[in-house]
Scaffold this motif. Structure first.
Motif, PDB file in Angstrom:
ATOM      1  N   MET A 270      87.519  32.083   5.513  1.00  0.00           N
ATOM      2  CA  MET A 270      86.543  31.831   6.568  1.00  0.00           C
ATOM      3  C   MET A 270      87.200  32.041   7.935  1.00  0.00           C
ATOM      4  N   ARG A 271      86.530  32.813   8.776  1.00  0.00           N
ATOM      5  CA  ARG A 271      87.073  33.120  10.090  1.00  0.00           C
ATOM      6  C   ARG A 271      86.049  32.777  11.161  1.00  0.00           C
ATOM      7  N   LEU A 272      86.552  32.390  12.308  1.00  0.00           N
ATOM      8  CA  LEU A 272      85.704  32.067  13.448  1.00  0.00           C
ATOM      9  C   LEU A 272      86.150  32.929  14.624  1.00  0.00           C
ATOM     10  N   SER A 273      85.201  33.667  15.189  1.00  0.00           N
ATOM     11  CA  SER A 273      85.498  34.580  16.292  1.00  0.00           C
ATOM     12  C   SER A 273      84.522  34.340  17.429  1.00  0.00           C
ATOM     13  N   THR A 274      84.743  35.042  18.540  1.00  0.00           N
ATOM     14  CA  THR A 274      83.899  34.863  19.712  1.00  0.00           C
ATOM     15  C   THR A 274      83.562  36.211  20.337  1.00  0.00           C
ATOM     16  N   VAL A 275      82.499  36.215  21.128  1.00  0.00           N
ATOM     17  CA  VAL A 275      82.120  37.354  21.959  1.00  0.00           C
ATOM     18  C   VAL A 275      82.266  36.927  23.413  1.00  0.00           C
ATOM     19  N   ILE A 276      82.998  37.726  24.182  1.00  0.00           N
ATOM     20  CA  ILE A 276      83.162  37.480  25.612  1.00  0.00           C
ATOM     21  C   ILE A 276      82.459  38.611  26.342  1.00  0.00           C
ATOM     22  N   LEU A 277      81.316  38.328  26.929  1.00  0.00           N
ATOM     23  CA  LEU A 277      80.580  39.385  27.613  1.00  0.00           C
ATOM     24  C   LEU A 277      81.365  39.852  28.845  1.00  0.00           C
ATOM     25  N   PRO A 278      81.309  41.156  29.160  1.00  0.00           N
ATOM     26  CA  PRO A 278      82.122  41.705  30.260  1.00  0.00           C
ATOM     27  C   PRO A 278      81.467  41.508  31.619  1.00  0.00           C
ATOM     28  N   VAL A 279      81.276  40.244  31.987  1.00  0.00           N
ATOM     29  CA  VAL A 279      80.552  39.930  33.227  1.00  0.00           C
ATOM     30  C   VAL A 279      81.457  39.336  34.302  1.00  0.00           C
ATOM     31  N   HIS A 280      82.751  39.221  34.001  1.00  0.00           N
ATOM     32  CA  HIS A 280      83.669  38.568  34.935  1.00  0.00           C
ATOM     33  C   HIS A 280      84.643  39.577  35.544  1.00  0.00           C
ATOM     34  N   ARG A 281      84.873  39.481  36.854  1.00  0.00           N
ATOM     35  CA  ARG A 281      85.969  40.240  37.435  1.00  0.00           C
ATOM     36  C   ARG A 281      87.261  39.810  36.748  1.00  0.00           C
TER      37      ARG A 281
ATOM     38  N   ILE B 168      82.117  34.200  11.281  1.00  0.00           N
ATOM     39  CA  ILE B 168      81.030  33.768  12.151  1.00  0.00           C
ATOM     40  C   ILE B 168      81.484  33.997  13.589  1.00  0.00           C
ATOM     41  N   VAL B 169      80.612  34.619  14.385  1.00  0.00           N
ATOM     42  CA  VAL B 169      80.957  34.958  15.770  1.00  0.00           C
ATOM     43  C   VAL B 169      80.008  34.223  16.710  1.00  0.00           C
ATOM     44  N   LEU B 170      80.556  33.488  17.668  1.00  0.00           N
ATOM     45  CA  LEU B 170      79.735  32.786  18.633  1.00  0.00           C
ATOM     46  C   LEU B 170      80.081  33.224  20.043  1.00  0.00           C
ATOM     47  N   HIS B 171      79.099  33.176  20.919  1.00  0.00           N
ATOM     48  CA  HIS B 171      79.280  33.639  22.284  1.00  0.00           C
ATOM     49  C   HIS B 171      80.044  32.616  23.118  1.00  0.00           C
ATOM     50  N   ALA B 172      81.008  33.103  23.877  1.00  0.00           N
ATOM     51  CA  ALA B 172      81.644  32.245  24.858  1.00  0.00           C
ATOM     52  C   ALA B 172      80.587  31.835  25.884  1.00  0.00           C
ATOM     53  N   PRO B 173      80.545  30.559  26.263  1.00  0.00           N
ATOM     54  CA  PRO B 173      79.476  30.090  27.159  1.00  0.00           C
ATOM     55  C   PRO B 173      79.475  30.813  28.501  1.00  0.00           C
ATOM     56  N   ILE B 174      78.264  31.111  28.968  1.00  0.00           N
ATOM     57  CA  ILE B 174      78.050  31.671  30.303  1.00  0.00           C
ATOM     58  C   ILE B 174      76.997  30.805  30.975  1.00  0.00           C
ATOM     59  N   PRO B 175      77.368  30.044  31.999  1.00  0.00           N
ATOM     60  CA  PRO B 175      76.401  29.143  32.636  1.00  0.00           C
ATOM     61  C   PRO B 175      75.177  29.898  33.153  1.00  0.00           C
ATOM     62  N   ASP B 176      74.047  29.211  33.156  1.00  0.00           N
ATOM     63  CA  ASP B 176      72.804  29.744  33.715  1.00  0.00           C
ATOM     64  C   ASP B 176      72.398  31.078  33.078  1.00  0.00           C
ATOM     65  N   SER B 177      72.587  31.164  31.768  1.00  0.00           N
ATOM     66  CA  SER B 177      72.205  32.372  31.047  1.00  0.00           C
ATOM     67  C   SER B 177      71.670  31.968  29.681  1.00  0.00           C
ATOM     68  N   ASP B 178      71.273  32.983  28.890  1.00  0.00           N
ATOM     69  CA  ASP B 178      70.825  32.720  27.526  1.00  0.00           C
ATOM     70  C   ASP B 178      71.950  32.165  26.663  1.00  0.00           C
ATOM     71  N   PHE B 179      73.187  32.297  27.127  1.00  0.00           N
ATOM     72  CA  PHE B 179      74.338  31.832  26.357  1.00  0.00           C
ATOM     73  C   PHE B 179      75.012  30.626  27.004  1.00  0.00           C
ATOM     74  N   ALA B 180      74.244  29.851  27.734  1.00  0.00           N
ATOM     75  CA  ALA B 180      74.775  28.619  28.311  1.00  0.00           C
ATOM     76  C   ALA B 180      75.065  27.617  27.201  1.00  0.00           C
ATOM     77  N   ALA B 181      76.194  26.938  27.299  1.00  0.00           N
ATOM     78  CA  ALA B 181      76.578  25.915  26.323  1.00  0.00           C
ATOM     79  C   ALA B 181      77.655  25.048  26.943  1.00  0.00           C
ATOM     80  N   ASP B 182      77.844  23.877  26.360  1.00  0.00           N
ATOM     81  CA  ASP B 182      78.855  22.940  26.841  1.00  0.00           C
ATOM     82  C   ASP B 182      80.241  23.472  26.465  1.00  0.00           C
ATOM     83  N   GLU B 183      81.081  23.672  27.462  1.00  0.00           N
ATOM     84  CA  GLU B 183      82.422  24.210  27.226  1.00  0.00           C
ATOM     85  C   GLU B 183      83.241  23.313  26.296  1.00  0.00           C
ATOM     86  N   LYS B 184      83.102  22.007  26.446  1.00  0.00           N
ATOM     87  CA  LYS B 184      83.882  21.083  25.611  1.00  0.00           C
ATOM     88  C   LYS B 184      83.451  21.164  24.154  1.00  0.00           C
TER      89      LYS B 184
END
Length: 298
Positions: free
Chosen positions: A1-12, A267-283
């Motif tokens: 079982m593996r856990l991965s993430t998606v980091i959208l390319p929205v940050h400088r 399973i791949v989950l999105h890294a949180p992005i505030p004020d977006s469809d992928f907003a989530a609690d960082e903790k």
């Protein structure tokens, strides 16, 4: 079982590099990014190129795998993409996975001035794209005349660090795409059934995915391959639960446990992005990253 993430390319990159380093520090198996020119609700904000982002990420990480989820023919050509991927594989020390799919009808489909392709046209192009890319990444010189994609003495020396080439994670749910996954993929990717996203139930989603896995098994059998050889990757955020699994550690463990039971290996989950469809609690996100697998395996 593996856990991965998606980091959208929205940050400088001055900020983005911190997010990629953190993903490795949190212990994720892989960190992926979307390969689009722009995407949905992020169209009017910052959005950077996938290959340069991944190349930069390779220089600030050491262990974590890196990849696209997914690349498509919408604005890519196999010859130039192969050269970029071989370079990325070299810079990363052999840590690249290519997530690849047929593409859709979003902004990428018309950004180069073309008319959007029909689903059949997308499937036709994908059916040429993947086999040619496979050859380009495994042979030192390739010549091929295709209806949509051609190569003339295209050289890719020294080739990939990984042998015989970087792994393909093929996103597919239709019969033609599943055949490509069965023949060329080292992994298969799904987001679930898009028809159930708005009004379906979790149980309906699981049943639909179970059906997709069965069809993948049939496609593998037709090519003489054991479906168990393919990793099975679920990109979360597009099932009826949406971001519900990121509400708490327990919610994620319950969600992931159900999909692991269906046969998924990653399973791949999105890294949180505030004020977006992928907003989530960082903790909560960090707790899932560091604690979920131990609970799932206990």
């Amino acid at each position: 079982m593996r856990l991965s993430t998606v980091i959208l390319p929205v940050h400088r990159w001055v900020e983005g590099q911190k997010i990629w380093r953190r993903a490795e520090d949190l212990g994720f198996h892989a960190a992926y990014t979307y390969d689009h020119l722009s995407w949905r609700t992020f169209r009017d904000g910052p959005w950077f190129g996938a290959i340069p982002t991944l190349t930069s990420a390779a220089t600030v990480t050491q262990r974590m795998r890196l990849g696209t989820l997914v690349t498509s023919p919408n604005f890519r050509h196999p010859v130039t993409l192969a050269k970029d991927l071989i370079t990325l594989d070299d810079v990363s020390g052999g840590r690249v996975t290519l997530g690849i799919g047929a593409g859709g009808s979003g902004f990428d489909a018309t950004a180069l001035g073309q008319e959007p392709w029909t689903p059949r046209e997308r499937a036709d192009r994908f059916g040429e794209f993947v086999p040619l890319l496979d050859r380009l990444l495994t042979e030192p010189a390739v010549t091929r005349a295709g209806m949509h994609y051609s190569a003339v003495e295209a050289r890719n020396i020294p080739g990939c660090v990984q042998g015989p080439r970087i792994p393909f994670a093929v996103a597919a749910t239709g019969p033609r795409g599943l055949k490509l996954a069965a023949r060329y993929g080292q992994a298969w990717v799904t987001t679930g059934d898009p028809k159930l996203f708005e009004s379906g139930t979790p149980a309906q989603s699981e049943e639909a995915v179970r059906g997709q896995i069965a069809k993948l098994g049939t496609a593998c059998a037709e090519t003489g391959r054991d479906a168990a050889e393919l990793d099975k990757i679920l990109l979360t955020g597009f099932t009826p639960e949406r971001n519900g699994p990121l509400e708490s550690l327990d919610a994620f463990v319950d969600f992931a446990g159900r999909y692991f039971a269906l046969g998924f290996t990653e399973i791949v989950l999105h890294a949180p992005i505030p004020d977006s469809d992928f907003a989530a609690d960082e903790k909560v996100f960090e707790r899932i990253a560091t604690e979920a697998l131990s609970q799932l395996s206990s």
